[in-house]
Motif scaffolding. Structure first.
Motif, mmCIF file in Angstrom:
data_model
loop_
_atom_site.group_PDB
_atom_site.id
_atom_site.type_symbol
_atom_site.label_atom_id
_atom_site.label_comp_id
_atom_site.label_asym_id
_atom_site.label_seq_id
_atom_site.Cartn_x
_atom_site.Cartn_y
_atom_site.Cartn_z
ATOM 1 N N ASP A 376 -66.613 -4.098 -0.529
ATOM 2 C CA ASP A 376 -67.097 -4.244 -1.908
ATOM 3 C C ASP A 376 -68.582 -3.905 -2.041
ATOM 4 O OD1 ASP A 376 -64.579 -4.880 -2.660
ATOM 5 O OD2 ASP A 376 -64.865 -7.051 -2.576
ATOM 6 N N SER A 377 -69.409 -4.930 -2.373
ATOM 7 C CA SER A 377 -70.799 -4.689 -2.757
ATOM 8 C C SER A 377 -71.771 -4.706 -1.581
ATOM 9 C CB SER A 377 -71.246 -5.760 -3.767
ATOM 10 O OG SER A 377 -71.056 -7.058 -3.239
ATOM 11 N N LEU A 378 -71.285 -4.837 -0.360
ATOM 12 C CA LEU A 378 -72.201 -4.916 0.781
ATOM 13 C C LEU A 378 -72.965 -3.606 1.014
ATOM 14 C CD1 LEU A 378 -70.047 -7.032 3.250
ATOM 15 C CD2 LEU A 378 -72.084 -7.740 1.986
ATOM 16 N N PRO A 379 -72.357 -2.418 0.882
ATOM 17 C CA PRO A 379 -73.165 -1.196 1.016
ATOM 18 C C PRO A 379 -74.285 -1.113 -0.018
ATOM 19 C CG PRO A 379 -70.833 -0.669 1.227
ATOM 20 C CD PRO A 379 -70.913 -2.102 0.790
ATOM 21 N N GLN A 380 -74.020 -1.570 -1.235
ATOM 22 C CA GLN A 380 -75.076 -1.588 -2.244
ATOM 23 C C GLN A 380 -76.189 -2.537 -1.834
ATOM 24 O OE1 GLN A 380 -75.504 0.295 -4.833
ATOM 25 N NE2 GLN A 380 -77.374 -0.734 -5.497
ATOM 26 N N LEU A 381 -75.809 -3.658 -1.199
ATOM 27 C CA LEU A 381 -76.817 -4.592 -0.691
ATOM 28 C C LEU A 381 -77.702 -3.912 0.346
ATOM 29 C CD1 LEU A 381 -78.037 -7.430 -0.284
ATOM 30 C CD2 LEU A 381 -76.215 -7.863 1.371
ATOM 31 N N LEU A 382 -77.106 -3.124 1.236
ATOM 32 C CA LEU A 382 -77.905 -2.412 2.244
ATOM 33 C C LEU A 382 -78.874 -1.436 1.584
ATOM 34 C CD1 LEU A 382 -75.240 -1.680 5.000
ATOM 35 C CD2 LEU A 382 -77.129 -3.302 5.111
ATOM 36 N N GLN A 383 -78.422 -0.797 0.509
ATOM 37 C CA GLN A 383 -79.308 0.114 -0.208
ATOM 38 C C GLN A 383 -80.475 -0.638 -0.832
ATOM 39 O OE1 GLN A 383 -79.285 3.374 -0.219
ATOM 40 N NE2 GLN A 383 -81.063 3.485 -1.544
ATOM 41 N N GLU A 384 -80.172 -1.795 -1.432
ATOM 42 C CA GLU A 384 -81.247 -2.600 -2.012
ATOM 43 C C GLU A 384 -82.188 -3.107 -0.929
ATOM 44 O OE1 GLU A 384 -79.330 -5.661 -4.175
ATOM 45 O OE2 GLU A 384 -78.383 -4.299 -5.623
ATOM 46 N N MET A 385 -81.611 -3.489 0.212
ATOM 47 C CA MET A 385 -82.458 -3.917 1.332
ATOM 48 C C MET A 385 -83.326 -2.772 1.832
ATOM 49 S SD MET A 385 -79.943 -6.392 3.556
ATOM 50 C CE MET A 385 -81.131 -6.410 4.907
ATOM 51 N N ALA A 386 -82.768 -1.549 1.810
ATOM 52 C CA ALA A 386 -83.566 -0.394 2.232
ATOM 53 C C ALA A 386 -84.785 -0.228 1.328
ATOM 54 C CB ALA A 386 -82.709 0.868 2.213
ATOM 55 N N LYS A 466 -85.813 3.904 11.387
ATOM 56 C CA LYS A 466 -85.153 2.832 12.138
ATOM 57 C C LYS A 466 -84.134 2.114 11.266
ATOM 58 C CE LYS A 466 -88.840 1.751 15.448
ATOM 59 N NZ LYS A 466 -89.823 0.737 15.883
ATOM 60 N N TYR A 467 -84.453 1.969 10.002
ATOM 61 C CA TYR A 467 -83.527 1.251 9.113
ATOM 62 C C TYR A 467 -82.271 2.079 8.843
ATOM 63 C CZ TYR A 467 -81.763 -1.506 5.231
ATOM 64 O OH TYR A 467 -80.970 -2.275 4.424
ATOM 65 N N SER A 468 -82.442 3.373 8.619
ATOM 66 C CA SER A 468 -81.287 4.204 8.274
ATOM 67 C C SER A 468 -80.377 4.466 9.470
ATOM 68 C CB SER A 468 -81.756 5.536 7.685
ATOM 69 O OG SER A 468 -82.560 6.244 8.619
ATOM 70 N N ALA A 469 -80.865 4.164 10.694
ATOM 71 C CA ALA A 469 -80.026 4.364 11.873
ATOM 72 C C ALA A 469 -78.876 3.361 11.851
ATOM 73 C CB ALA A 469 -80.858 4.191 13.145
ATOM 74 N N GLY A 470 -77.684 3.853 12.142
ATOM 75 C CA GLY A 470 -76.527 2.976 12.207
ATOM 76 C C GLY A 470 -75.828 2.750 10.883
ATOM 77 N N LEU A 471 -76.317 3.353 9.803
ATOM 78 C CA LEU A 471 -75.686 3.174 8.497
ATOM 79 C C LEU A 471 -74.614 4.219 8.226
ATOM 80 C CD1 LEU A 471 -78.730 2.283 6.198
ATOM 81 C CD2 LEU A 471 -77.094 0.753 7.289
ATOM 82 N N GLY A 472 -74.443 5.152 9.141
ATOM 83 C CA GLY A 472 -73.434 6.186 8.939
ATOM 84 C C GLY A 472 -73.865 7.259 7.960
ATOM 85 N N LEU A 473 -75.177 7.375 7.715
ATOM 86 C CA LEU A 473 -75.675 8.376 6.782
ATOM 87 C C LEU A 473 -75.809 9.719 7.483
ATOM 88 C CD1 LEU A 473 -78.493 6.309 5.013
ATOM 89 C CD2 LEU A 473 -76.142 6.650 4.254
ATOM 90 N N SER A 474 -75.667 10.773 6.720
ATOM 91 C CA SER A 474 -75.856 12.109 7.272
ATOM 92 C C SER A 474 -77.338 12.357 7.523
ATOM 93 C CB SER A 474 -75.308 13.156 6.293
ATOM 94 O OG SER A 474 -76.011 13.101 5.059
ATOM 95 N N GLY A 475 -77.604 13.374 8.326
ATOM 96 C CA GLY A 475 -78.996 13.695 8.629
ATOM 97 C C GLY A 475 -79.779 14.078 7.389
ATOM 98 N N SER A 476 -79.144 14.814 6.485
ATOM 99 C CA SER A 476 -79.845 15.222 5.263
ATOM 100 C C SER A 476 -80.156 14.015 4.384
ATOM 101 C CB SER A 476 -78.987 16.227 4.491
ATOM 102 O OG SER A 476 -77.721 15.663 4.166
ATOM 103 N N ARG A 477 -79.213 13.049 4.351
ATOM 104 C CA ARG A 477 -79.459 11.841 3.552
ATOM 105 C C ARG A 477 -80.596 11.020 4.150
ATOM 106 N NH1 ARG A 477 -76.195 8.310 0.539
ATOM 107 N NH2 ARG A 477 -77.593 6.819 -0.480
ATOM 108 N N ARG A 478 -80.599 10.875 5.468
ATOM 109 C CA ARG A 478 -81.682 10.134 6.122
ATOM 110 C C ARG A 478 -83.023 10.838 5.909
ATOM 111 N NH1 ARG A 478 -80.923 9.242 12.136
ATOM 112 N NH2 ARG A 478 -82.581 7.743 11.750
ATOM 113 N N ALA A 479 -82.989 12.162 6.008
ATOM 114 C CA ALA A 479 -84.229 12.911 5.805
ATOM 115 C C ALA A 479 -84.729 12.753 4.372
ATOM 116 C CB ALA A 479 -84.002 14.379 6.139
#
Length: 763
Positions: A376-386, A466-479
């Motif tokens: 549910d809303s946990l990925p959105q929480l990670l975005q807000e935490m980011a 360091k934060y974006s590591a492990g979130l399953g984001l693509s390299g372009s998204r992390r960049a």
């Protein structure tokens, strides 16, 4: 008729009524009697004949009967003897028979008693067994025994008093079993609540190991276990998280209530209790989650363990947990967990703690996926935490930037040897081809804040990634996230530090100029930062920042500071020199302080060559506008009551000097005559007073493009009054010539007209 009646009487032996009735009712009584007598006589004759025929036989029979009499007497005697003997014998037999009957009755009673006891013994044995099972807390077998006792054994035995007592005890035993099973359920619920954090911790650990495994590691692990002789079957340690909990009490309770016919009530009670426990689990009890990562781990372990156990019961609980109930409870829980984590993480100011919590939440999400629970809303929480993590990092880097700016001299870097030169080049990507061929000491065009800030921005990028590591984001998204964060750091945090720095009174003008130069070099180096991000993330190089826009706000503040400092310097020059407003004759040249001020401005504008033309134009505009405004204000100052003609001519010379400076276009990029416009109103006022051209002024009042359109009647009247006061003071003890008297009259007339115009404008 008579013969027929007689025949009828002879033929009927029982009922002669009708025959006699017919005789009495008839008239042949006498005939009937006669006929009857004849018939009797006839029968008598026949009887006599018969007796005569059998007489000899009758005699023989009498003789035989007499002989039999003696035999009968003898037989009577023998029978009497036999009867006495039989009577004597039967008396003993009867007594023995009565004894036998009594014994047989006792035997039958004993047999019946044995039969009843054989029926009662299983009942008593089962009842005793039931008591033992209840005392041993073997409630499910006890319930089965109770059913056998109630439905089979008690009806078979019969209505005995003691049996009725057992029957009355059966509901009590059933209720006691139910109460005891509920007590076991409460103990189980308390135990499962205690073990939930351990279950969650084990599940998180296994999920972490699973995510970190690959085919090679799995094969290696199997080989190591084979070498050590370790197998899953003979291992005594739990292999699955739910194995930490003994569910047998729960299943026993479910079976007991199923037998009792209260399965649905039990399921509803269990779900209500677990939902209440879920609400308690969702409330952090270990402490503030924003204080320690251990508090977060304990909280997430408890929540995860709770729902892992419920998910296990979904498949093994025989309807105890339904899919809809589980999803409904989890939906309530995930919303609460998200809200609590959002609230607590928003209070965190330690980026290291934020990273630890992020890692724990990611592991929590991956574990939920393994067990099929929606996130549910946990990925959105990670975005807000980011976003909050970026804010926390930016706040920390604000302190770093302030330290850099506090310790900076804002002077170009000067290196004395190759080692120092290489140190600067290693920290900042500067194209130093021109500087490479110069001898030591070499001077870079930027100050020490440029390489220091550049290095810190790279450190900031490392921290963001360091934060974006492990979130399953693509390299372009992390960049993209890293570029956005770095851009925010420079455009907001560093720019804010520069804006605060600009407000320091101790900051010199040339230091502000150097800061503007430094921001330009930093902005040029952003492309290198983007390349740095692309190299780390493996993404394609993308530049989203428009050229010259990153530090535009800081440069605007710096340019404003340059303008304000120039204006302040102009004020200092003008404040140090006091005009002699009663000067008799002008000196024939501009005042010394004006010349010095313009020379200073020329030197400053020359030193601003490194700045963009826009900044230099803004600086010279501000300085010339300030000079014109201050000179005009000096003339119009209410504290100056008298102004001589010589002072006006001297002021005119000073303005001419300033106009020459403005007309010389001290910096490129100015429109022709742009700076002269700042002196236009003062120039028209001085020309009007010194040229005594009142007729043209009064004639052109109200004309938009008139010769003196920028001179208001109020300003003209003010200067004339000051000039009049000065002339009156100088001619108190002298005789005025006719021309002077005419001039005085003209002055009075003009003043009168100016006041009238002033009053008209005021009305």
């Amino acid at each position: 008729m008579t013969n027929a009646t007689i025949q009828e009487i002879e033929g009927i032996d029982d009922y002669w009524g009708p025959a006699f009735r017919s005789i009495y009712e008839g008239e042949g009584h006498a005939a009937f009697v006669e006929r009857l007598d004849e018939r009797i006589k006839q029968h008598d004759k026949e009887i006599e004949k018969l007796c005569n025929y059998h007489y000899q036989g009758f005699i023989d029979s009498i003789r035989e009967l007499l002989q039999v009499r003696s035999h009968a007497e003898e037989l009577h005697r023998e029978i009497s003897n036999v009867d006495a003997s039989v009577k004597e014998t039967t008396e003993g037999i009867c007594s023995r028979g009565e004894e036998l009957i009594s014994a047989r009755r006792v035997e039958l009673n004993i047999a019946a008693t044995i039969e009843k006891m054989e029926l009662c013994l299983p009942l008593l044995t089962t009842y005793s067994k039931l008591k033992a099972q209840v005392e041993a807390k073997r409630y499910y077998p006890a319930l089965k025994t109770l059913e056998q006792l109630e439905h089979v054994l008690i009806p078979r035995v019969g209505p005995y008093k003691w049996c009725a007592h057992i029957s009355a005890d059966v509901p009590k035993l059933r209720q006691s079993i139910r109460d005891a099973s509920m007590a076991d359920l409460r103990d189980f619920l308390e135990n499962i609540r205690t073990l939930s954090p351990q279950v969650g911790a084990m599940a998180l650990k296994q999920a972490q190991e699973l995510l970190g495994r690959n085919l090679a590691s799995i094969v290696e692990s199997k080989k190591e276990k084979a070498l050590l002789g370790v197998t899953i079957k003979n291992s005594t340690e739990p292999q699955c998280p739910h194995e930490l909990v003994d569910f047998s009490p729960l299943h026993r309770c479910l079976h007991i209530h199923s037998v009792l016919g209260a399965k649905n009530d039990f399921i509803q009670y269990y779900r209500a209790q677990r939902k209440q426990q879920a609400r308690l689990v969702l409330i952090p009890t270990a402490g503030n989650l924003h204080d320690s990562i251990q508090h977060v781990k304990s909280y997430l372990n408890a929540v995860l363990g709770f729902f892992i156990l419920e998910e296990h019961l979904l498949g093994t609980g025989a309807g105890l947990v339904s899919k809809d109930w589980l999803l409904d409870t989890w939906g309530m829980a995930v919303a609460k967990v998200t809200s609590i984590l959002r609230t607590n993480t928003s209070l965190i100011t330690d980026p290291t703690l934020m990273l630890s919590i992020k890692h724990q939440i990611v592991l929590f999400i991956n574990t939920l996926k393994c067990y099929g629970l929606p996130i549910d809303s946990l990925p959105q929480l990670l975005q807000e935490m980011a976003e909050h993590y970026t804010e926390v990092l930016m706040q920390r880097w604000v302190v770093v930037f302030r330290d850099i700016l506090d310790n900076a001299s804002f002077l170009p870097i000067e290196v004395q040897n190759q080692e120092q030169y290489d140190g600067v080049m290693d920290n900042f990507p500067y194209d130093g081809d021109e500087l490479e061929g110069q001898p030591f000491p070499k001077k870079f065009p930027f100050s020490s804040i440029v390489p220091a800030v550049y290095v810190q921005v790279k450190e900031f990028i490392y921290a963001c990634l360091k934060y974006s590591a492990g979130l399953g984001l693509s390299g372009s998204r992390r960049a993209a996230n890293a570029r956005h964060s770095a851009s925010l750091l420079l455009t907001r945090s560093f720019t804010g530090c520069l804006s605060a720095l600009f407000r320091r009174p101790s900051l010199a003008l040339m230091q502000v100029v150097q800061i503007i130069v430094d921001t330009q070099y930093l902005e040029d180096a952003t492309l290198c930062l983007y390349e740095f991000i692309s190299n780390i993330t493996g993404a394609e190089l993308v530049s989203t920042q428009p050229p010259g826009s990153m530090f535009q706000t800081a440069r605007d503040d710096a340019e404003q500071q340059i303008c304000e400092k120039l204006e302040k310097k102009v004020d200092e020059f003008l404040d140090l020199e006091n005009y002699d407003w009663l000067l008799v004759e002008p000196t024939g040249q501009a005042s010394a302080f004006v010349t010095d001020m313009l020379s200073y401005l020329s030197g400053v504008l020359t030193s601003l060559e490194q700045l963009p033309d826009r900044a230099r134009v803004a600086a010279v505009r501000a300085a010339t506008n300030r000079i014109a405004t201050r000179l005009r204000n000096l003339l119009m100052d209410p504290s100056v009551k008298q102004v001589s003609a010589g002072a006006l001519h001297q002021l005119d010379l000073d303005v001419i000097q300033c106009e020459q400076f403005a007309a010389g276009e001290p910096v490129p990029g100015l429109a022709e005559g742009e700076l002269l416009e700042h002196f236009a109103s003062l120039r028209q006022l001085l020309n009007l007073i010194t040229g005594w051209d009142w007729s043209s002024y009064l004639h052109d009042i109200g004309v938009e493009n008139g010769k003196y359109a920028l001179v208001s009647p109020r300003d003209a009247a003010t200067v004339l009054e000051k000039l009049k006061e000065a002339e009156q003071k100088s001619s108190v003890f002298s005789v005025l010539k006719k021309t002077e008297r005419d001039r005085r009259k003209l002055l009075d007339t003009v003043l009168k007209q100016l006041r009238q115009l002033q009053n008209q404008d005021g009305s």
